[in-house]
Design an enzyme around this catalytic site. Sequence first.
Site, PDB file in Angstrom:
ATOM      1  N   TYR A   1       0.859  -1.188   0.000  1.00 43.39           N
ATOM      2  CA  TYR A   1       0.000   0.000   0.000  1.00 43.39           C
ATOM      3  C   TYR A   1       0.888   1.228   0.000  1.00 43.39           C
ATOM      4  O   TYR A   1       1.864   1.289   0.739  1.00 43.39           O
ATOM      5  CB  TYR A   1      -0.900   0.010   1.244  1.00 43.39           C
ATOM      6  CG  TYR A   1      -1.753   1.257   1.377  1.00 43.39           C
ATOM      7  CD1 TYR A   1      -2.816   1.494   0.508  1.00 43.39           C
ATOM      8  CD2 TYR A   1      -1.507   2.194   2.378  1.00 43.39           C
ATOM      9  CE1 TYR A   1      -3.605   2.637   0.630  1.00 43.39           C
ATOM     10  CE2 TYR A   1      -2.294   3.344   2.505  1.00 43.39           C
ATOM     11  CZ  TYR A   1      -3.341   3.556   1.631  1.00 43.39           C
ATOM     12  OH  TYR A   1      -4.117   4.684   1.760  1.00 43.39           O
TER      13      TYR A   1
ATOM     14  N   LYS B   1       4.118   8.878   9.015  1.00 42.32           N
ATOM     15  CA  LYS B   1       3.810   8.280  10.332  1.00 42.32           C
ATOM     16  C   LYS B   1       4.757   8.732  11.450  1.00 42.32           C
ATOM     17  O   LYS B   1       4.589   9.828  11.960  1.00 42.32           O
ATOM     18  CB  LYS B   1       3.711   6.761  10.190  1.00 42.32           C
ATOM     19  CG  LYS B   1       2.586   6.391   9.203  1.00 42.32           C
ATOM     20  CD  LYS B   1       2.105   4.975   9.196  1.00 42.32           C
ATOM     21  CE  LYS B   1       0.811   4.872   8.398  1.00 42.32           C
ATOM     22  NZ  LYS B   1       0.913   4.202   7.124  1.00 42.32           N
TER      23      LYS B   1
ATOM     24  N   ASP C   1       9.189   2.927  -0.146  1.00 41.56           N
ATOM     25  CA  ASP C   1       8.150   3.617   0.610  1.00 41.56           C
ATOM     26  C   ASP C   1       8.287   3.155   2.051  1.00 41.56           C
ATOM     27  O   ASP C   1       7.850   2.070   2.420  1.00 41.56           O
ATOM     28  CB  ASP C   1       6.776   3.280   0.029  1.00 41.56           C
ATOM     29  CG  ASP C   1       5.646   3.936   0.813  1.00 41.56           C
ATOM     30  OD1 ASP C   1       5.942   4.630   1.814  1.00 41.56           O
ATOM     31  OD2 ASP C   1       4.478   3.749   0.419  1.00 41.56           O
TER      32      ASP C   1
HETATM   33  C1  LIG Z   1       0.285   4.794   5.763  1.00 45.00           C
HETATM   34  C2  LIG Z   1       1.043   4.589   4.513  1.00 45.00           C
HETATM   35  C3  LIG Z   1       0.955   5.467   3.430  1.00 45.00           C
HETATM   36  C4  LIG Z   1      -0.010   6.605   3.399  1.00 45.00           C
HETATM   37  O1  LIG Z   1       0.254   7.554   4.387  1.00 45.00           O
HETATM   38  P1  LIG Z   1      -0.933   8.538   4.847  1.00 45.00           P
HETATM   39  O2  LIG Z   1      -0.266   9.430   5.842  1.00 45.00           O
HETATM   40  O3  LIG Z   1      -1.995   7.659   5.412  1.00 45.00           O
HETATM   41  O4  LIG Z   1      -1.375   9.261   3.633  1.00 45.00           O
HETATM   42  C5  LIG Z   1       1.769   5.262   2.335  1.00 45.00           C
HETATM   43  N1  LIG Z   1       2.631   4.234   2.298  1.00 45.00           N
HETATM   44  C6  LIG Z   1       2.739   3.365   3.313  1.00 45.00           C
HETATM   45  C7  LIG Z   1       3.749   2.261   3.233  1.00 45.00           C
HETATM   46  C8  LIG Z   1       1.943   3.496   4.446  1.00 45.00           C
HETATM   47  O5  LIG Z   1       2.013   2.592   5.414  1.00 45.00           O
END
Ligand SMILES: *Cc1c(COP(=O)(O)O)cnc(C)c1O
Length: 450
Positions: A162, A285, A257
């Site tokens: 994701y 995060k 990511d």
């Molecule tokens: C949470 C997450 C996102 C999205 O971040 P948001 O702050 O919710 O927009 C993108 N990539 C990864 C790997 C994530 O865990």
Amino acid sequence: MFSGNEGELPVNTGSKPDISREKSAELFEKAKNYFPGGVNSPVRAFKSVHGTPLFIQKGDGCFVWDADGNQFIDFCGSWGPLILGHNHAKVREKVTEVMQNGMSFGAPTALENELAELIIKNNKFVEKIRFTSSGTEAVMSAIRLARGYTGRDKIIKFEGCYHGHSDSLLVKAGSGLVTFGETSSAGVPKAFAQETIVLPLNDTAALEQAFAQFKDQVAAVIIEGIPANNGLLMQEASYVEFLQRICKENGALLIFDEVITGFRLGFEGAAAYYGVKPDIVTYGKIIGGGLPVGMYGASAEIMNHISPDGGVYQAGTLSGNPVAMAAGIAQLTELLRSGFYKDLNNKTSEFAESIQRFATARNYKVRVFYVGSIFWIAFTDREKIQAADDIEHSSMEKFKVMHRELLNRGIYLGPSGYEVGFVSAAHTKIELEKTKRAIFDSLDVVFRNK
Ligand SMILES: *Cc1c(COP(=O)(O)O)cnc(C)c1O
């Protein structure tokens, strides 16, 4: 402490009665008038588990309290950001101090330099960075940067990763081995999905084939540092090294990511864990200490393509917001204390191993996967789960039962069996022991109920 004899514990005989949820249920009814599904982010709606969402009133340390006054030991941690636990004094004090001077200026502040310096000085994978307000925004911008830098349009992503909700990334695998993706959300133009190639994880042949088929068209390969949004899909170091090699050979950029894994597996995230340098890295995060912050970074040479230096446009009214920077500075400063990750990771491995020993002794079909302070309890007997297809969807029925039993025993896990749990620095041995007991009892109920 348990010492490997968990299987000898008496079997728990039954479910606990449900906790009272009157106030939460009332708030949820109201919220449904205001928000689609009553929530501002879909997973919060408790669609994959029993009952209705708990409305949280307060968090402190490893605990949260809901609107009905129930107390829980929390392993969701706001989905990852709260590595120090809730309401950490250092973070709260710094934020409160900075807020006295106003909340936003839309002009540079020294706080941005301070957080950037903390990151760049302690992270060999980025030379220049840009702050955003969310992980989604960071990843979306990283993709644009990769396209702008390479002059190519296609990106390769993996099933089971994701990357936020931007158009290019809400794409899932179509049929056939190497295919264009299909949109995984209404409203994403088919033309966008055509620029995204979706491959299974842990499959080198699929990558070779995709690069051969789309020669000189692939701008970037994007992967989660360690995929942790669809179970915890640990990848082999050799596979991650292969990704780096094949990207290089084909003139494509490798994007990690690390919105979950950044500052979680260690200060330098999965890149350091694997010893593989990505071309672009994204964080979110943890970086914001509980306030909305994202970031992408790379070598100065790549980052100089971002406007106003370069031709790739990206901006944000609240980017680098001083209050959010303050939270990030306070939190990351704590993470740099010597021994921080060692303690946290040791605590997590003891916790996970102990649950595994219990399940194995009882012959329960359960595997506890973990890395750093991330854990995932899977209802499977596979030794490894490394790709989205390895997860049995029917096993989620067991998670549902466990989730309810755990809530009724004062343990809060994210409301989906595909989500990982997070141990924070605020979880002490006492709460981890309590949690283990609750998990043991809940597993007994799960496997008696099956
Ligand atoms: C949470 C997450 C996102 C999205 O971040 P948001 O702050 O919710 O927009 C993108 N990539 C990864 C790997 C994530 O865990």
